[in-house]
Design a protein around this motif. Structure first.
Motif, mmCIF file in Angstrom:
data_model
loop_
_atom_site.group_PDB
_atom_site.id
_atom_site.type_symbol
_atom_site.label_atom_id
_atom_site.label_comp_id
_atom_site.label_asym_id
_atom_site.label_seq_id
_atom_site.Cartn_x
_atom_site.Cartn_y
_atom_site.Cartn_z
ATOM 1 N N ALA A 1 0.825 -1.202 0.000
ATOM 2 C CA ALA A 1 0.000 0.000 0.000
ATOM 3 C C ALA A 1 0.858 1.250 0.000
ATOM 4 O O ALA A 1 1.914 1.293 0.589
ATOM 5 N N VAL B 1 -5.141 4.989 3.346
ATOM 6 C CA VAL B 1 -6.025 4.212 2.484
ATOM 7 C C VAL B 1 -6.978 5.183 1.805
ATOM 8 O O VAL B 1 -7.517 6.086 2.445
ATOM 9 N N SER C 1 -4.587 0.443 -3.540
ATOM 10 C CA SER C 1 -3.944 -0.816 -3.174
ATOM 11 C C SER C 1 -3.017 -1.233 -4.315
ATOM 12 O O SER C 1 -3.315 -0.997 -5.483
ATOM 13 N N TYR D 1 -6.941 -5.738 -0.171
ATOM 14 C CA TYR D 1 -7.377 -4.348 -0.187
ATOM 15 C C TYR D 1 -8.431 -4.158 0.896
ATOM 16 O O TYR D 1 -8.793 -5.106 1.600
ATOM 17 N N GLN E 1 -10.955 0.221 -1.988
ATOM 18 C CA GLN E 1 -9.645 0.866 -1.966
ATOM 19 C C GLN E 1 -9.146 1.074 -3.388
ATOM 20 O O GLN E 1 -9.109 0.143 -4.196
#
Length: 169
Positions: free
Chosen positions: A22, A164, A73, A79, A70
């Motif tokens: 990430a 995120v 990712s 994710y 997400q």
């Protein structure tokens, strides 16, 4: 306490996601940046003319309800997804390409009623739901930001923190 092999695999997958996959986005505008507005010049009505009354609609709050996934990712296999309904948000870790979900966050949602298109709120953790979830955050609250169609927040696991970003699924 013993954990199933699937739970241990999910934990390892999440750790790998945070350690290697990430990435955060540092280019976003701060949540408290005011929206820009344009001013229209108004012609001065002549004394014989009266201005035409205009109807102004009350601003509508942003509707965040639904499914979010997400967008930043680095893996199709791991994710986060969120479901927003009413005044709650639930966020899950997804592993195994979607076959395993693990609760990460269950909390409150606060959307400004003034129609703001950029805002942030402190989501309060529903510890009744997250206390028994192995991969859930134990933080009492989490700052979540909405801007330009993206929900964002920091997620931490095993000493690693990432930003995120979620977009409507």
């Amino acid at each position: 306490m013993s954990f199933s092999p699937k739970t241990l695999a999910a934990t390892a997958a999440v750790a790998a996601l945070l350690a290697f996959g990430a990435t955060g986005c540092a280019g976003s505008a701060p949540a408290d940046t005011p929206a820009t507005t344009s001013k229209k010049s108004e012609a001065n009505p002549s004394p014989s003319e009266s201005p035409t009354p205009t109807k102004t609609e009350a601003p509508k709050p942003v509707d965040l309800s639904g499914e979010w996934k997400q967008s930043n990712s680095q893996s199709e296999e791991m994710y986060q997804v969120a479901t927003i309904a009413g005044s709650t948000i639930e966020i899950n870790w997804v592993t195994d390409g979607g076959s395993t979900k693990s609760l990460y966050w269950a909390g409150s949602l606060e959307v400004p009623q003034d129609g703001s298109q950029t805002f942030a709120w402190d989501s309060k953790n529903d510890t009744g739901r997250t206390a028994g979830a192995m991969l859930a955050s134990s933080e009492p609250s989490k700052k979540i930001t909405y801007a330009d169609g993206v929900l964002s927040y920091e997620a931490s696991a095993m000493g690693k923190t990432v930003t995120v970003e979620l977009k409507r699924a």
